[in-house]
Structures are given as structure tokens and as C-alpha cells.
Design an enzyme around this catalytic site. Structure first.
Site, PDB file in Angstrom:
ATOM      1  N   MET A 161       5.415   1.461  -3.745  1.00  0.00           N
ATOM      2  CA  MET A 161       6.468   1.928  -4.106  1.00  0.00           C
ATOM      3  C   MET A 161       7.931   1.285  -3.904  1.00  0.00           C
ATOM      4  SD  MET A 161       5.967   6.175  -3.474  1.00  0.00           S
ATOM      5  CE  MET A 161       4.858   6.183  -2.149  1.00  0.00           C
ATOM      6  N   THR A 212      -1.401  -0.994  -4.280  1.00  0.00           N
ATOM      7  CA  THR A 212      -2.121   0.440  -4.727  1.00  0.00           C
ATOM      8  C   THR A 212      -1.572   1.389  -3.987  1.00  0.00           C
ATOM      9  OG1 THR A 212      -3.570  -0.146  -2.527  1.00  0.00           O
ATOM     10  CG2 THR A 212      -4.125  -1.306  -4.572  1.00  0.00           C
ATOM     11  N   GLU A 252       0.815  -1.128   0.121  1.00  0.00           N
ATOM     12  CA  GLU A 252      -0.095  -0.129  -0.110  1.00  0.00           C
ATOM     13  C   GLU A 252       0.882   1.049   0.047  1.00  0.00           C
ATOM     14  OE1 GLU A 252      -4.220  -1.127   2.249  1.00  0.00           O
ATOM     15  OE2 GLU A 252      -2.260  -0.508   3.622  1.00  0.00           O
ATOM     16  N   CYS A 253       0.740   2.045  -0.933  1.00  0.00           N
ATOM     17  CA  CYS A 253       1.553   3.294  -0.966  1.00  0.00           C
ATOM     18  C   CYS A 253       2.752   3.222  -0.892  1.00  0.00           C
ATOM     19  CB  CYS A 253       0.764   4.334   0.180  1.00  0.00           C
ATOM     20  SG  CYS A 253       1.247   6.131  -0.189  1.00  0.00           S
ATOM     21  N   GLY A 254       3.628   3.586   0.148  1.00  0.00           N
ATOM     22  CA  GLY A 254       4.988   3.466   0.497  1.00  0.00           C
ATOM     23  C   GLY A 254       5.474   1.911   0.023  1.00  0.00           C
TER      24      GLY A 254
END
Length: 429
Positions: free
Chosen positions: A329, A420, A324-326
Site C-alpha cells: 500500500m 502483494t 507486502e500488504c502495508g
């Protein structure tokens, strides 16, 4: 459980420091305090837990239905509930969600808990009372019990404001002086995380000392009222697997506490590991979850963590890995830090992101997800400053914002690796 909501006209008024000081002071006096956070915030609940010794739960009227909120409230074990608001009291999105717009006022109307308004008194005197009276009369069904005045400059300043409040018919529960030492350190996504604040206990004790010295704790407890929502039982969001390897350190910590508690309640085993310590996911886990956080602050270190990178790749060859998010990435091919340096990431996905080209992405999200380890339809929240340079893999989801408009941050998937940009809060009804 009797409760109060700590809110304000705007962000930056001091509601978090008031909330923490009040929670710590009451807990220190032997009062069992159950903390909550209105809205989608994954940093403040950790501070609440440090202040009270109890887990704090998010109550989000846009992403949660009435029964979900009721189950979290009535599942608490405190003698008094303190719910910290977000932004200004009436600030929410334009389109209502499952039980409201996400505004703190919606939670107040839903629960019947009175609101204590924290007012930044700097730069004004009697006008502060006009602001407070406007908040108190703006919406039927939202009760303002009184105010706490923050950043009061002098006894004369306090007397002028108190005179205005008396004219407005509003109780004053206390006046806090200007004191820069009470400020908590911040960074671009909010407060520096609780576990990264080395002197947190000393800071919380200092806030409690201020609360004891300047707030009427007995009157505040007396203003609390029972929750008007009847008890309800709602199944937790299903876990992604029976044994979950959960990344947990300074780079990966943004996950809502009610999710982990719900996974455990449904029989899942949580197996924490630290990518920053170059640890791989537990080989006995049946799924891996990388929460959001601050990989951009640790990108160079993560790039050197070969054991983590190789272990994650081996895990993803046979079992689901979700970020999720970080975390998403970090699963990508590369991350460009704020100074323009590109750092190698895990490479499970082709995603390339950059913090050299900063752009804020913020808002609620509804998503239809195509992965067996994720809910088929979910609600969540996106908050980051990363720019997508490349997202070559197949999209994971169709994603909409709170108004129903499609957003381009669809996430992506490759094999059993998924990610995501939004953080899961709950299933969509």
C-alpha cells in the site's frame, strides 16, 4: 527439546498472557525457554522474544512441511519449548496444506507435545470441566496434559471448577484471578506491537509474578515431552538479493522472523532503514523489501517523507523493490485513511487503497509469482482491512485461497516494483 503447547477453546481466553507470564517466569528462574507460535502471526513472536530473550519461530502446518517444522524446532537452543496456539485448539482451514490445516491440534499431533488448555472460567463453573474433557477426547493423537483456569472470580468459584476437573480426570496447573491489569493493549490487527509498548518489561514482569504466584511451574515443566519429529535439514527460503534494504519501524514490521534468519543463514546482509524517519534505502543494497504493518496509522507522516519517497523511486529505477500488504500500500499512489483523507504514497505503483471503506481480508494464500527476486510458487497469509479502489498495473501473481478458489488480490508490478497483499511464509512444495 521437551515442549508444551499453550492453547484454548477460543480466541480471547487468555493464552497469550499465560504464555508470556509462564515464559518470563521460567526464563527468570534460569530455564532456557524456546518459544514458538502456531500459525501465521507476526506480532506475538516479538512478545515471545521480549519475554525469553530468544527469537521465536512460527510453526505453520498449512504453509510448512514436516521437515521445515522439524528444522525450526531442532534448531532451537532452549531446554523447554513453549508453543502458543492460535484461535481454538482445533480451528484450522477446511483443506489441509503441506502438513495440516493450520490448527494448533495438528501441530500437537505432529510434535507429540502435550497441550495445556487455558480456560476462561468467567460465567461458568463445573461446565468448564465438560469443555475441557471434550477438548481432551475430541481427537486421537492430541494429548491434553491439563488446564490453567483464567479469570477465576473467587475461592468458591475455584473450588467448584476444581471439583469438576477432578471428576473429568484432568490436572489443574493453576488458577489465575480476574485482573484487568494483565491485559495487553490491542488494535485492529491484534496486539499493539511489542516495540510500541513502552512499559512492556513491567507488564511482562507483572505477568511473571502472577505465574509464580498462581501456577505450578514445576508440574508444568514436568508435563513437557520430547518432540516426536526427527531432526531434518531444509534450506531456507532464498533471499531476494545479497544485500537487502529492509524497512523496519512502527509502520513496517510484519515479517516472519524465520525468513530474516534464513536470509542471513544463506549469506544475505540485512540493511534496516526507517521510512517514518524519512530514510531512503541503503544505496549499496541490491533489493528493497517493505514488510506489512500499519501505514494507515502513519499515512500523513509518510506523505511528508520526501527523502524516503524520492530515494525509493531512485532505487526502484535500477533494482527490485517488493512490498507486502502495508508495504504494498505504501508503494502505491495513494492511501485513504479512516477519516476519509487521501494521503500521497510513494507512487511506484498505481495502487489506491482505502481504510474509510473497511473490509476484512483473511486467509491462507498460494501464489504463482512472476518476478526473479521472488519464489516462483509460494505460500503465505493475508490479513488486512484495506479496500482496493484502483489497481491499474499488471498483475504480479495468480493467487488462490486454502480451498483452491482464486482471489482477486493478485498484487501488481510496474518495472522492478512489485507488491502483494499476502505475507510470504515459505515456498510451496
Amino acid at each position: 527439546m521437551r515442549g508444551l503447547i499453550i492453547s484454548a477453546p477460543a480466541s480471547g481466553s487468555g493464552k497469550t498472557t499465560v504464555m508470556l507470564g509462564l515464559a518470563r517466569a521460567l526464563s527468570g528462574a534460569g530455564v532456557a525457554v524456546q518459544a514458538f507460535k502456531s500459525g501465521p502471526d507476526y506480532i506475538d513472536p516479538a512478545f515471545h522474544r521480549a519475554a525469553t530473550g530468544r527469537a521465536s519461530w512460527n510453526l505453520d502446518t498449512w504453509a510448512m512441511g514436516r521437515d521445515r517444522i522439524a528444522s525450526l524446532i531442532h534448531g532451537g537452543d532452549g531446554a523447554i519449548a513453549l508453543a502458543e496456539g492460535s484461535m481454538g485448539l482445533f480451528d484450522g482451514v477446511a483443506t489441509a496444506g503441506l502438513s495440516g490445516t493450520g490448527a494448533t491440534a495438528d501441530l500437537a499431533a505432529l510434535t507429540g507435545w502435550p497441550v495445556v488448555v487455558v480456560l476462561d472460567a468467567s460465567g461458568q463453573a463445573q461446565t468448564t470441566a465438560a469443555v475441557a474433557r471434550g477438548l481432551a477426547t475430541f481427537r486421537d493423537g492430541v494429548t491434553v496434559a491439563g488446564v490453567i483456569l483464567n479469570r477465576v472470580a473467587s475461592p468458591r468459584h475455584e473450588a467448584l471448577i476444581r471439583a469438576g476437573m477432578a471428576e473429568a480426570g484432568l490436572a489443574v496447573f493453576g488458577c489465575l484471578p480476574r485482573n484487568a491489569a494483565t491485559e495487553l493493549p490491542e488494535r485492529h490487527l491484534g496486539l499493539v506491537q511489542a516495540e510500541e509498548t513502552g512499559d512492556l518489561d513491567a507488564r511482562l514482569d507483572a505477568l511473571a509474578d502472577l505465574a509464580r504466584a498462581y501456577l505450578d511451574l514445576a508440574a508444568l515443566q514436568g508435563a513437557a515431552r520430547p518432540c516426536s519429529l526427527p531432526p531434518a535439514t531444509v534450506p531456507p527460503v532464498p533471499p531476494p538479493a545479497e544485500r537487502i534494504a529492509l524497512a523496519r519501524d512502527a509502520a513496517f514490521s510484519f515479517i516472519y522472523p524465520h525468513l530474516i534468519a534464513g536470509w542471513r543463514a544463506m549469506g544475505a546482509t540485512i540493511l534496516p532503514f526507517s521510512p517514518l524517519a524519512d530514510e531512503a534505502p541503503d544505496p549499496t543494497a541490491t533489493a528493497c523489501w517493505l514488510p506489512g504493518g500499519y501505514p494507515e496509522l502513519h499515512a500523513a507522516r509518510l506523505a511528508d517523507c520526501a527523502t524516503f519517497r524520492d530515494g525509493l523511486a531512485a532505487f526502484a529505477a535500477t533494482r527490485p523493490v517488493h512490498g507486502e500488504c502495508g508495504g504494498y500500500m505504501a508503494m502505491g499512489a495513494g492511501l485513504v485513511a479512516a477519516d476519509g483523507t487521501r494521503h500521497r504514497m510513494a507512487g511506484l505503483l498505481g495502487l489506491e487503497t482505502s481504510f474509510a471503506k473497511r473490509r476484512m481480508h483473511l486467509g491462507y494464500r498460494v501464489a504463482e509469482l512472476d518476478a526473479p527476486h521472488l519464489p516462483p510458487r509460494a505460500r503465505g497469509h493475508e490479513f488486512h482491512y484495506a479496500t482496493i479502489l484502483s489497481q491499474p498495473d499488471a498483475p504480479l501473481a495468480q493467487v488462490w485461497d486454502a480451498t483452491g478458489a482464486g482471489v482477486p488480490e493478485t498484487g501488481s508490478r510496474r518495472g522492478q516494483a512489485t507488491g502483494t497483499f499476502f505475507h510470504l511464509i515459505g515456498e510451496d512444495a
